[in-house]
Design a protein around this motif. Structure first.
Motif, PDB file in Angstrom:
ATOM      1  N   TYR A 147       0.775  -1.154  -0.103  1.00  0.00           N
ATOM      2  CA  TYR A 147      -0.067   0.076   0.008  1.00  0.00           C
ATOM      3  C   TYR A 147       0.934   1.176   0.133  1.00  0.00           C
ATOM      4  N   HIS A 148       1.940   1.475   0.772  1.00  0.00           N
ATOM      5  CA  HIS A 148       2.718   2.430   1.003  1.00  0.00           C
ATOM      6  C   HIS A 148       3.524   2.617  -0.376  1.00  0.00           C
ATOM      7  N   ALA A 149       3.829   1.511  -1.091  1.00  0.00           N
ATOM      8  CA  ALA A 149       4.671   1.874  -2.224  1.00  0.00           C
ATOM      9  C   ALA A 149       3.752   2.503  -3.269  1.00  0.00           C
ATOM     10  N   THR A 150       2.421   2.073  -3.317  1.00  0.00           N
ATOM     11  CA  THR A 150       1.570   2.774  -4.291  1.00  0.00           C
ATOM     12  C   THR A 150       1.268   4.342  -4.060  1.00  0.00           C
ATOM     13  N   LYS A 151       1.134   4.471  -2.760  1.00  0.00           N
ATOM     14  CA  LYS A 151       0.877   5.863  -2.263  1.00  0.00           C
ATOM     15  C   LYS A 151       1.958   6.791  -2.511  1.00  0.00           C
ATOM     16  N   TRP A 152       3.235   6.207  -2.022  1.00  0.00           N
ATOM     17  CA  TRP A 152       4.528   6.945  -2.149  1.00  0.00           C
ATOM     18  C   TRP A 152       4.682   7.049  -3.723  1.00  0.00           C
ATOM     19  N   GLY A 153       4.373   6.165  -4.354  1.00  0.00           N
ATOM     20  CA  GLY A 153       4.533   6.306  -5.944  1.00  0.00           C
ATOM     21  C   GLY A 153       3.721   7.368  -6.642  1.00  0.00           C
TER      22      GLY A 153
END
Ligand code: NAP
Length: 276
Positions: A147-153
């Motif tokens: 989830y964090h990977a997608t939001k940081w992305g």
């Protein structure tokens, strides 16, 4: 009258934005995987509510639905990229499908939506693009890596996009709520922890919706206010938990980076040092 285009309008924050906009007297182009979920709203608001089936993992469908929405409305003032989901579990334990499905929905889906919206917004002389991010686009909790990977992305993508499209009169807002009382946590998939992770940092208790400070109505209201303001912020940080945690995290990150000044500068030199 403002016209809104919204993804993931079936429930949670997306639906709340749609309902508040309709109550204001605005028009809403609502997109969702099962349009029949808005039958009640359609009865109440008649032709001010336009609905189409849209799964944001389907880029061809995004293109067709976006084109149809702009063709059917005089203009679309605000596009809200809201659809999203979460998967809880240790990063190592996630399946390929869980990794790819989360990225396809939260990151690629949002990017493809923006790519399809921008030409229409540019052609009409401007508009607002709102992207739901999260405090989880600034900081991380163990057990929520993908989830964090997608939001940081999405933060990186939109910060870049914002600068590129500003000359066309397109304003871009990343909405960064804290933990909001929606169906998100119930809908999120839970991956059972494999033995090595039990009792470790990823073995965190499931967040309890009743402990979350933020209501979906407050987040939707603040999002609408920002989208309609003359000068919306690029990042709209919402809710007390997000404010406290993100400001502390960013301060800590800055202090750590500033402490590395000498190492950073020293790395400009050739290594080993070339003899004269
Ligand atoms: N709740 C929080 O604490 C929180 C905090 C920060 C940011 N956010 C962000 O806010 C946004 C909305 O979350 P929420 O809290 O309102 O969650 P929610 O109540 O679970 O609603 C999620 C929405 O996304 C839709 N969706 C999921 N996958 C989709 C797909 N492939 N195509 C189209 N629609 C899809 C769902 O549709 P279906 O009904 O068809 O599943 C639903 O309408 C998300 O981007 C989330 O990351 C939430």
């Amino acid at each position: 009258m403002t016209t809104w285009f919204i993804t993931g309008a079936s429930r949670g924050i997306g639906r709340e934005i749609a309902e508040q906009a309709l109550r204001r007297g605005d028009r809403v182009a609502a997109t969702l995987r099962r349009p029949e979920q808005l039958d009640g709203l359609a009865e109440e608001y008649g032709d001010r509510l336009w609905r189409r089936r849209l799964d944001v993992r389907d880029s061809a469908r995004i293109e067709a639905v976006m084109a149809q929405a702009f063709a059917d409305h005089e203009r679309i003032d605000v596009v809200v990229s809201n659809a999203g989901l979460g998967v809880f579990g240790a990063a190592e334990d996630l399946t390929d499908e869980q990794v790819e499905g989360t990225v396809a929905t939260n990151l690629t889906g949002s990017i493809q939506l923006a790519r399809r919206a921008v030409p229409h917004l540019r052609a009409q002389g401007g508009g607002v693009f709102v992207q739901l991010s999260s405090m989880g686009g600034h900081l991380t909790f163990p057990g929520f890596a993908i989830y964090h990977a997608t939001k940081w992305g999405i933060e990186g993508y939109f910060e870049t996009l914002a600068a590129e499209v500003a000359p066309f009169g397109i304003k871009t807002v990343l909405v960064e709520p804290g933990m909001v009382r929606t169906s998100f946590y119930d809908a999120a998939e839970r991956v059972p922890l494999s033995a090595p992770y039990r009792g470790g940092p990823a073995d965190a208790p499931r967040p309890r919706v009743e402990d979350m400070p933020a209501s979906q109505s407050g987040v939707a209201h603040a999002t609408i206010e920002a989208a309609l303001s003359d000068d919306p912020p690029l990042r709209l940080l919402l809710n007390s938990d997000a404010y406290d945690a993100v400001t502390a995290t960013v301060r800590g990150r800055l202090a750590s980076l500033v402490g590395q000044r000498d190492t950073a500068y020293a790395a400009d030199a050739e290594y080993p040092a070339l003899s004269a």
